[in-house]
Structure formats: structure tokens, C-alpha cells
Scaffold this active site. Structure first.
Site, PDB file in Angstrom:
ATOM      1  N   GLY A  25     -38.200 -18.620  -4.523  1.00  0.00           N
ATOM      2  CA  GLY A  25     -36.974 -19.187  -3.939  1.00  0.00           C
ATOM      3  C   GLY A  25     -37.313 -20.297  -2.961  1.00  0.00           C
ATOM      4  N   ARG A  86     -39.706 -19.957 -10.981  1.00  0.00           N
ATOM      5  CA  ARG A  86     -40.212 -18.607 -11.225  1.00  0.00           C
ATOM      6  C   ARG A  86     -40.922 -18.699 -12.575  1.00  0.00           C
ATOM      7  NH1 ARG A  86     -35.634 -17.323  -7.841  1.00  0.00           N
ATOM      8  NH2 ARG A  86     -36.544 -16.247  -6.068  1.00  0.00           N
ATOM      9  N   ASP A 117     -42.937 -13.134  -0.889  1.00  0.00           N
ATOM     10  CA  ASP A 117     -43.892 -12.054  -1.166  1.00  0.00           C
ATOM     11  C   ASP A 117     -44.274 -11.983  -2.648  1.00  0.00           C
ATOM     12  OD1 ASP A 117     -41.187 -11.118  -1.517  1.00  0.00           O
ATOM     13  OD2 ASP A 117     -42.037  -9.135  -1.875  1.00  0.00           O
ATOM     14  N   THR A 140     -39.496 -18.441   3.148  1.00  0.00           N
ATOM     15  CA  THR A 140     -38.351 -17.696   2.628  1.00  0.00           C
ATOM     16  C   THR A 140     -37.249 -17.649   3.688  1.00  0.00           C
ATOM     17  OG1 THR A 140     -37.541 -15.461   2.140  1.00  0.00           O
ATOM     18  CG2 THR A 140     -39.688 -15.590   3.155  1.00  0.00           C
ATOM     19  N   ASP A 142     -35.131 -15.390   4.003  1.00  0.00           N
ATOM     20  CA  ASP A 142     -34.760 -14.005   4.326  1.00  0.00           C
ATOM     21  C   ASP A 142     -35.540 -13.389   5.490  1.00  0.00           C
ATOM     22  OD1 ASP A 142     -32.836 -13.911   2.345  1.00  0.00           O
ATOM     23  OD2 ASP A 142     -34.270 -13.318   0.812  1.00  0.00           O
ATOM     24  N   ASP A 144     -38.208 -11.685   5.549  1.00  0.00           N
ATOM     25  CA  ASP A 144     -38.444 -10.273   5.255  1.00  0.00           C
ATOM     26  C   ASP A 144     -39.891  -9.990   4.875  1.00  0.00           C
ATOM     27  OD1 ASP A 144     -38.352 -11.673   2.921  1.00  0.00           O
ATOM     28  OD2 ASP A 144     -37.091 -10.256   1.840  1.00  0.00           O
ATOM     29  N   ARG A 186     -30.633 -10.234  -0.107  1.00  0.00           N
ATOM     30  CA  ARG A 186     -30.525  -9.188  -1.129  1.00  0.00           C
ATOM     31  C   ARG A 186     -31.208  -7.906  -0.650  1.00  0.00           C
ATOM     32  NH1 ARG A 186     -32.593 -11.823  -6.077  1.00  0.00           N
ATOM     33  NH2 ARG A 186     -31.149 -13.457  -5.511  1.00  0.00           N
TER      34      ARG A 186
HETATM   35  P1  ADP Z   1     -40.733 -15.223  -4.060  1.00  0.00           P
HETATM   36  O1  ADP Z   1     -42.078 -15.817  -3.920  1.00  0.00           O
HETATM   37  O2  ADP Z   1     -39.666 -16.090  -3.473  1.00  0.00           O
HETATM   38  O3  ADP Z   1     -40.701 -13.775  -3.576  1.00  0.00           O
HETATM   39  P2  ADP Z   1     -40.679 -14.305  -6.855  1.00  0.00           P
HETATM   40  O4  ADP Z   1     -40.718 -12.862  -6.492  1.00  0.00           O
HETATM   41  O5  ADP Z   1     -39.732 -14.723  -7.912  1.00  0.00           O
HETATM   42  O6  ADP Z   1     -40.343 -15.232  -5.612  1.00  0.00           O
HETATM   43  O7  ADP Z   1     -42.163 -14.730  -7.278  1.00  0.00           O
HETATM   44  C1  ADP Z   1     -42.451 -16.075  -7.623  1.00  0.00           C
HETATM   45  C2  ADP Z   1     -43.440 -16.127  -8.733  1.00  0.00           C
HETATM   46  O8  ADP Z   1     -44.656 -15.496  -8.344  1.00  0.00           O
HETATM   47  C3  ADP Z   1     -43.034 -15.369 -10.001  1.00  0.00           C
HETATM   48  O9  ADP Z   1     -42.147 -16.099 -10.795  1.00  0.00           O
HETATM   49  C4  ADP Z   1     -44.388 -15.200 -10.688  1.00  0.00           C
HETATM   50  O10 ADP Z   1     -44.778 -16.391 -11.314  1.00  0.00           O
HETATM   51  C5  ADP Z   1     -45.315 -14.951  -9.485  1.00  0.00           C
HETATM   52  N1  ADP Z   1     -45.522 -13.518  -9.311  1.00  0.00           N
HETATM   53  C6  ADP Z   1     -44.741 -12.638  -8.652  1.00  0.00           C
HETATM   54  N2  ADP Z   1     -45.238 -11.387  -8.709  1.00  0.00           N
HETATM   55  C7  ADP Z   1     -46.372 -11.470  -9.456  1.00  0.00           C
HETATM   56  C8  ADP Z   1     -47.345 -10.528  -9.904  1.00  0.00           C
HETATM   57  N3  ADP Z   1     -47.270  -9.244  -9.597  1.00  0.00           N
HETATM   58  N4  ADP Z   1     -48.377 -11.000 -10.659  1.00  0.00           N
HETATM   59  C9  ADP Z   1     -48.479 -12.294 -10.984  1.00  0.00           C
HETATM   60  N5  ADP Z   1     -47.592 -13.223 -10.582  1.00  0.00           N
HETATM   61  C10 ADP Z   1     -46.550 -12.837  -9.824  1.00  0.00           C
END
Ligand code: ADP
Length: 337
Positions: A25, A86, A117, A140, A142, A144, A186
Site C-alpha cells: 500500500g 502487490r 509488514d 504505511t 496505519d 501498525d 483494516r
Molecule cells: P504491505 O507491504 O503494505 O503490508 P502486502 O501485504 O500486500 O503490503 O505485501 C506487499 C508484497 O510483499 C506482496 O504483494 C508480495 O509481493 C510481498 N510479500 C508479502 N508477504 C510475502 C511472503 N510471505 N513471501 C514473499 N513475499 C511476500
């Protein structure tokens, strides 16, 4: 605080070329962080590469060499010039192998990941499989992520929410209405809590606490009886009772004569010029990310705690769900009474 051997690599493998990407995000201030990483890297004589659309661009080899001018005039802009995404492919080992090959063929030997995270979990997996030191910057809205008092974008998002809620309050007051305003969050209620306290909300509903809708209905009935039916309810989108639509539906059922309105602030909270605070923490974190790579620190994200830099292992990047102290909720209750 953490054992040094966990976060320092062999000093002989000093980085010379680094990549920077924004992932997950978006949040206001990401551009200020990119600028800080690029300018600090160049200052120390490194080659710096911008990777577009997060891990997707890394896999698709969408990588551009940056210079000082690439990041001129962006510190005040929301969004991210590198774009974000993503990327499901990065969840798979083959995807991460492609990403590694693309870095290796350019000789990129260090990576800065600006994201939440989820992005940190991806970085942790990547760096545990391949010899690429990764440094995360918490971007982020949030707020969080544990281990840091600040995340890039939170302050701007809250200020945007406050500005919008102040405007709604004017019209709410003029018409004696009840407003249910939904803000982002969320999994975490920080935006709701901060913006609600700052705008004098009577009720703030957050995912970290069970919502007692009956007590809200009771207090609104009392207000109705006293003909003082003005009430501001700020609800985080992830509240256990449901979002603003669900809250207002139940309130309308129980208070059929009341004028109850809903406003969902939505994505305006993600955009806009970053606040001064977000620009400063992004600049500090970006600078320290590069310093960290140069000092051989790896696989950590950069946080700020008690105004000092805090380096937290990427594998410990977790959401801080449920950590809101009762003091905050007491403040809401007492100041709204
Ligand atoms: P944010 O970083 O905002 O929390 P996401 O949770 O959507 O956003 O994570 C962003 C990207 O990080 C995902 O689309 C994916 O490419 C990568 N990612 C997240 N979790 C994993 C994981 N367990 N293993 C490998 N890549 C991951």
C-alpha cells in the site's frame, strides 16, 4: 537491544550498488524516503537504481539508474514516483529467483524496501534465500508495525482525516445530526483514535476493542430526549461491528427519528502532500537505511523509538494489533462527556 551478529554481515562484502523500491500500500512520504535513499547513496559514491512497481518490477527487470535529478522536486509529492504493486509471483521461489537474477546481472548488492509488514516478510524471505542484504523502511498510513513510534504516511493520513472531519462537524452541528465517519484501518485503529480525539468525537470504534453498540444507542436516546442530537462517531474500517454503513444501519433501526448520516473518507487518506513530520521521518529513515547497508547491517527495518533509530530484524516485522492502551480510550470517554 538485538544481538549484533543477527544484523551485521561480513564487513568485507561492502555494498557498491543499491536498489530502492516501494511495495504494498502506498503512503504519503514514500517519495521523500526514495529521495533520501538516492541522495545518500550518491553522496557515498554508490550507484543507485530505482525499481518500479515493487517486487513486480524486480521480477520484470524494470529497473532504472537514478541520479540526483531523478529525485528533484519530489519531497513534497504524495504517492510514489517508483509506483507500487502487490506481486503474487514474489510469493513463489521461482519469482524470487528471477528477481535475484535481475539484481545480480547489474551487480546490485543491497536493497532498500519501503513498504509495510507484508513487504518486509517478502524481503526477509528473499534475503534468507539469496546473498542480498535488505533494509526496510516502514511506509504505511496505519502505523501498525511494532518497534517504531512512526511510520511514513501516518501523520499525513491523520491530518487529512482531521481536516475532512472538521468540515463535516460544521454541517453536522448546523443541522443537529449524527455522523458516522469511516476512516482507514483494516487491522489497526490508530487513524480512528488520533483523528477522533483531535476532532472531539463522542465515540471512536476500533478493531482493537469490542464495540458496545448498545451503550452508544443508549447515550443517543438520552441526547434525543434532551433535544441535543449532535454526535460524531469515528469508526475504523476494520471495527469488529462492521464499518460505518453497518453502524448507521443499526443506529437508524433503533433511533428512527434521528438524522443519521454516513461519510466514508476512503482513499483521500492515502494521497496528498506529506506533512512536515512525514517528510522528516522519511528523510531520516532513508538516510539511515543507506548508512546501515554501508555499515554492513542487514535484514532489518529502520524504526524510530524515543527519537533514536531502532533496527528491528525483518523476521520480527509484525503488526501491532491490540496494543492500544486503555488510557487513550479513557481520554475519549472523559473528554466527550
Ligand atoms: P504491505 O507491504 O503494505 O503490508 P502486502 O501485504 O500486500 O503490503 O505485501 C506487499 C508484497 O510483499 C506482496 O504483494 C508480495 O509481493 C510481498 N510479500 C508479502 N508477504 C510475502 C511472503 N510471505 N513471501 C514473499 N513475499 C511476500
Amino acid at each position: 537491544m538485538y544481538l549484533s551478529f543477527l544484523i551485521f554481515q561480513d564487513m568485507s562484502s561492502k555494498v557498491t550498488k543499491i536498489g530502492v523500491l516501494t511495495s504494498g500500500g502506498d503512503s504519503p512520504g514514500m517519495n521523500a524516503a526514495i529521495r533520501a535513499v538516492v541522495r545518500t547513496g550518491l553522496y557515498y559514491g554508490l550507484e543507485v537504481y530505482g525499481i518500479t512497481r515493487g517486487y513486480q518490477g524486480l521480477i520484470e527487470d524494470d529497473i532504472i539508474k537514478m541520479n540526483g535529478r531523478s529525485v528533484a522536486n519530489i519531497i513534497q509529492r504524495g504517492g510514489t514516483i517508483l509506483k507500487t504493486a502487490r506481486c503474487m509471483e514474489f510469493m513463489e521461489q521461482e519469482g524470487r529467483q528471477k528477481a535475484y537474477d535481475n539484481l545480480k546481472k547489474r551487480g546490485i548488492d543491497g536493497l532498500v524496501i519501503i513498504g509495510g509488514d507484508g513487504s518486509f516478510r517478502g524481503a526477509n524471505k528473499f534475503s534468507s534465500e539469496f546473498d542480498i542484504p535488505c533494509i526496510g523502511l516502514a511506509g504505511t498510513i496505519d502505523k501498525d508495525i511494532s518497534g517504531t513510534d512512526f511510520t511514513i504516511g501516518f501523520d499525513t493520513a491523520v491530518n487529512t482525516a482531521v481536516e475532512a472531519i472538521d468540515k463535516i462537524r460544521d454541517t453536522m452541528d448546523a443541522h443537529d445530526r449524527v455522523f458516522v465517519i469511516e476512516v482507514m484501518g483494516r487491522d489497526a485503529g490508530y487513524i480512528a483514535l488520533h483523528s477522533g480525539i483531535a476532532t472531539g468525537a463522542e465515540n471512536i470504534l476500533i478493531p482493537e476493542r469490542k464495540t458496545d453498540i448498545n451503550s452508544i444507542i443508549k447515550s443517543l436516546k438520552e441526547k434525543e430526549r434532551r433535544k441535543k442530537m449532535v454526535n460524531l462517531i469515528v469508526v475504523a474500517e476494520g471495527d469488529d461491528f462492521g464499518g460505518a454503513d453497518q453502524v448507521s444501519r443499526v443506529l437508524k433501526e433503533n433511533l428512527p427519528k434521528a438524522e443519521i448520516r454516513v461519510c466514508i473518507l476512503g482513499h483521500i487518506q492515502r494521497g496528498g502532500a506529506p506533512s512536515c513530520l512525514d517528510r522528516i521521518i522519511a528523510s531520516r529513515m532513508g538516510y539511515h537505511a543507506v548508512e546501515s547497508l554501508l555499515q554492513g547491517r542487514h535484514n532489518v527495518f529502520v524504526g524510530i523509538q524515543d527519537n533514536k533509530m531502532n533496527y528491528i530484524p525483518l523476521e520480527q516485522a509484525v503488526k501491532t494489533k491490540g496494543k492500544i492502551s486503555d488510557e487513550w480510550l479513557d481520554i475519549v470517554k472523559i473528554l466527550a462527556s
